[in-house]
Design a protein around this motif. Structure first.
Motif, PDB file in Angstrom:
ATOM      1  N   ALA A  93       0.829  -1.207   0.000  1.00  7.67           N
ATOM      2  CA  ALA A  93       0.000   0.000   0.000  1.00  7.67           C
ATOM      3  C   ALA A  93       0.862   1.255   0.000  1.00  7.67           C
ATOM      4  O   ALA A  93       0.526   2.265  -0.630  1.00  7.67           O
ATOM      5  CB  ALA A  93      -0.929  -0.006   1.213  1.00  7.67           C
ATOM      6  N   GLY A  94       1.997   1.194   0.681  1.00  6.99           N
ATOM      7  CA  GLY A  94       2.906   2.328   0.712  1.00  6.99           C
ATOM      8  C   GLY A  94       3.489   2.654  -0.649  1.00  6.99           C
ATOM      9  O   GLY A  94       3.878   3.801  -0.905  1.00  6.99           O
ATOM     10  N   ARG A  95       3.575   1.659  -1.536  1.00  2.16           N
ATOM     11  CA  ARG A  95       4.038   1.874  -2.906  1.00  2.16           C
ATOM     12  C   ARG A  95       2.901   2.342  -3.816  1.00  2.16           C
ATOM     13  O   ARG A  95       3.096   3.191  -4.697  1.00  2.16           O
ATOM     14  CB  ARG A  95       4.626   0.571  -3.468  1.00  2.16           C
ATOM     15  N   LEU A  96       1.710   1.763  -3.618  1.00  3.19           N
ATOM     16  CA  LEU A  96       0.600   2.039  -4.530  1.00  3.19           C
ATOM     17  C   LEU A  96      -0.030   3.425  -4.335  1.00  3.19           C
ATOM     18  O   LEU A  96      -0.313   4.131  -5.306  1.00  3.19           O
ATOM     19  CB  LEU A  96      -0.476   0.968  -4.374  1.00  3.19           C
ATOM     20  N   LEU A 130      -2.624   6.008   6.056  1.00  6.40           N
ATOM     21  CA  LEU A 130      -2.919   6.023   4.627  1.00  6.40           C
ATOM     22  C   LEU A 130      -4.397   6.308   4.374  1.00  6.40           C
ATOM     23  O   LEU A 130      -4.750   7.043   3.439  1.00  6.40           O
ATOM     24  CB  LEU A 130      -2.533   4.679   3.997  1.00  6.40           C
ATOM     25  N   VAL A 131      -5.251   5.739   5.211  1.00 10.66           N
ATOM     26  CA  VAL A 131      -6.690   5.951   5.044  1.00 10.66           C
ATOM     27  C   VAL A 131      -7.047   7.419   5.258  1.00 10.66           C
ATOM     28  O   VAL A 131      -7.692   8.052   4.408  1.00 10.66           O
ATOM     29  CB  VAL A 131      -7.499   5.053   6.000  1.00 10.66           C
ATOM     30  N   ILE A 132      -6.634   7.986   6.381  1.00  4.09           N
ATOM     31  CA  ILE A 132      -7.051   9.365   6.677  1.00  4.09           C
ATOM     32  C   ILE A 132      -6.389  10.375   5.742  1.00  4.09           C
ATOM     33  O   ILE A 132      -6.940  11.450   5.492  1.00  4.09           O
ATOM     34  CB  ILE A 132      -6.771   9.732   8.156  1.00  4.09           C
ATOM     35  N   ASP A 133      -5.233  10.021   5.190  1.00  8.61           N
ATOM     36  CA  ASP A 133      -4.565  10.935   4.265  1.00  8.61           C
ATOM     37  C   ASP A 133      -5.195  10.926   2.877  1.00  8.61           C
ATOM     38  O   ASP A 133      -5.046  11.898   2.123  1.00  8.61           O
ATOM     39  CB  ASP A 133      -3.076  10.569   4.123  1.00  8.61           C
TER      40      ASP A 133
END
Length: 381
Positions: free
Chosen positions: A51-54, A83-86
Motif C-alpha cells: 500500500a505504501g508503494r501504490l 494512509l486511510v485518513i490521508d
C-alpha cells in the motif's frame, strides 16, 4: 498473500503497468485486504509495504476509493490508518465513526488538525483514552462538546464534569444532552434551567429533593421582604386567573430581585416549574402553592398527575434549596460545591425506584387536587 498473487508479482506490475494499472491494483489490493478479516502479522507487514508503494503513485479518485475500501477492514495498523485518513477525502467522517478500532496517534493527529467535524466524530466514540479526552476537552467547539455530552462512555467527573457543566451554561444542546443522562447531577444544570425541556426542568428541581445546599445569597433578599405567603398566593392567583401575566412579571421582579426578563419567563412558563421554584423559595406549602399553580399552568392531558408531582416536590424540596436554585439563575453560586459530600442527596435514587413517587397515586392527594381545581375554576382566592 491474502489469497491473490504473490507480493513480487504486484511489485513487477507496479513498475511496468503505469498509472491505470496502479489504480486497478490499489483498489483490488485494498478490497482483498478488507475481505481478509484479521490478517497475520506477516500479511499486514507485506500489505503495508504494498500500500505504501501504490497510494503515492495512484490517481486521486483511486486513492479515495481505495482508502474508503481499506477503511472497512477489520484491523488496521497505525501506518494503514494513516494512509486511510490521508487519502479518504470526503469519507473521513464516515471512517472515523464506523472504524471498529482507532489508534490513539490517529485520533490525536485528527484533533491536532482542528478539523471540528472530524474531532466531534471522534468525541462520540466509546474507545477514547484519557490523553485523547484531554485534547478534546481543550477544543473550543460547541460541536465537540455536544458530542462529549452525549457520549455515555465518558464518566462525568473531575475536570471533565466542570467543563461539561460550564459548557451547558452556554449551549442549550449540551444542557439538554446532559439532562438526558442518568449519571449527571441535574442540579448542575440550574443556570441552563430555562433552556431545558419541560421534563428536564422538573428533573433539575427533583435533583434538589432531600438535599442540603450551601447558603444562597438571594436568601437574604427573601428574608428582608415582609411578604406574607397568603397575601402572595392570593395576589398571584388573582393575576393568573385573569391572565394578567405582565403584572405577574412586575410583581415577581419586585419580590425576588431577579431581572425583569427572567421574571417574564417565569410568568409565562405554563408548565409551572419555574413558578414552583419561586413559591417554594418563599416557603409556600403544597396547599397554597397548588392553588397558584392550578391557575398558572396548562396541563390539558394529565393535569391531576402533574399537580400531584408538584405536591410531592413541595414536601421533599426545602425552601433553602429553591432559594439556592434562584441564586444559580443569577450566577451567584458555584454549583460545583454541590459535589461536596455534605451536599449530596440524602438518598440516592435506585434504578428500581419509579421516577414518579407514590403521592401521584394517592387517592387522598388526587381528591385534594380535584377540590382545589373546582375552587379555582369558580374564583381566584
Amino acid at each position: 498473500m491474502l489469497g491473490f498473487q504473490p507480493y513480487e508479482t504486484f511489485q513487477l506490475l507496479i513498475e511496468t503497468g503505469g498509472v491505470d494499472r496502479t489504480n486497478t491494483l490499489l483498489i483490488a489490493a485494498c478490497d482483498a485486504y478488507a475481505r481478509r478479516g484479521r490478517p497475520t502479522p506477516p500479511e499486514m507487514e507485506q500489505f503495508e509495504a504494498l500500500a505504501g508503494r501504490l497510494f503515492p503513485i495512484a490517481g486521486s479518485q483511486a486513492k479515495a476509493k481505495g482508502a474508503a475500501i481499506l477503511g472497512r477492514a477489520e484491523m488496521l495498523s497505525s501506518a494503514l490508518e494513516q494512509l486511510v485518513i490521508d487519502n479518504i477525502g470526503e469519507d473521513l467522517i464516515s471512517f472515523l465513526a464506523s472504524a471498529k478500532e482507532l489508534s490513539e496517534p490517529t485520533m490525536l493527529e485528527i484533533i491536532a488538525r482542528y478539523d471540528v467535524p472530524a474531532a466531534a466524530t471522534i468525541a462520540a466514540r466509546p474507545d477514547l483514552s484519557n490523553v485523547v479526552l484531554a485534547k478534546l476537552f481543550q477544543m473550543n467547539s460547541r460541536k465537540v462538546y455536544r458530542a462529549l455530552a452525549s457520549n455515555i462512555a465518558i464518566v462525568p467527573r473531575g475536570a471533565y464534569l466542570s467543563a461539561l457543566a460550564r459548557s451547558a451554561q452556554m449551549d442549550h444542546m449540551v444542557a439538554e444532552a446532559l439532562a438526558q443522562r442518568s449519571d449527571f447531577d441535574a442540579a448542575l444544570l440550574a443556570p441552563a434551567f430555562f433552556d431545558l425541556s419541560d421534563d428536564h426542568r422538573i428533573k433539575v428541581i427533583r435533583s434538589f429533593m432531600q438535599r442540603a445546599t450551601p447558603p444562597a445569597p438571594i436568601r437574604k433578599t427573601i428574608e428582608q421582604l415582609s411578604v406574607a405567603n397568603q397575601e402572595l398566593t392570593k395576589a398571584l392567583m388573582k393575576l393568573f386567573s385573569e391572565n394578567r401575566r405582565p403584572e405577574v412579571t412586575r410583581l415577581l421582579s419586585q419580590i425576588t430581585g431577579l431581572d425583569e426578563v427572567r421574571c417574564g419567563q417565569i410568568a409565562h412558563d405554563v408548565t409551572g416549574a419555574s413558578l414552583f421554584v419561586i413559591l417554594r423559595a418563599f416557603g409556600c406549602t403544597a396547599y397554597d402553592g397548588l392553588k397558584v399553580l392550578i391557575h398558572a399552568t396548562s396541563h390539558d392531558n394529565d393535569r391531576s398527575r402533574a399537580l400531584a408531582d408538584f405536591a410531592t416536590m413541595f414536601g421533599n424540596v426545602t425552601p433553602e434549596s429553591m432559594a439556592y436554585l434562584m441564586s444559580a439563575w443569577r450566577g451567584e453560586v458555584n454549583l460545583l460545591e454541590l459535589n461536596k459530600p455534605e451536599y449530596k442527596p440524602f438518598t440516592e435514587t435506585s434504578r428500581r425506584t419509579p421516577s414518579q413517587l407514590a403521592p401521584a397515586h394517592n387517592p387522598v392527594v388526587d381528591q385534594a387536587i380535584e377540590a382545589l381545581a373546582r375552587i379555582g375554576a369558580r374564583r381566584a382566592g
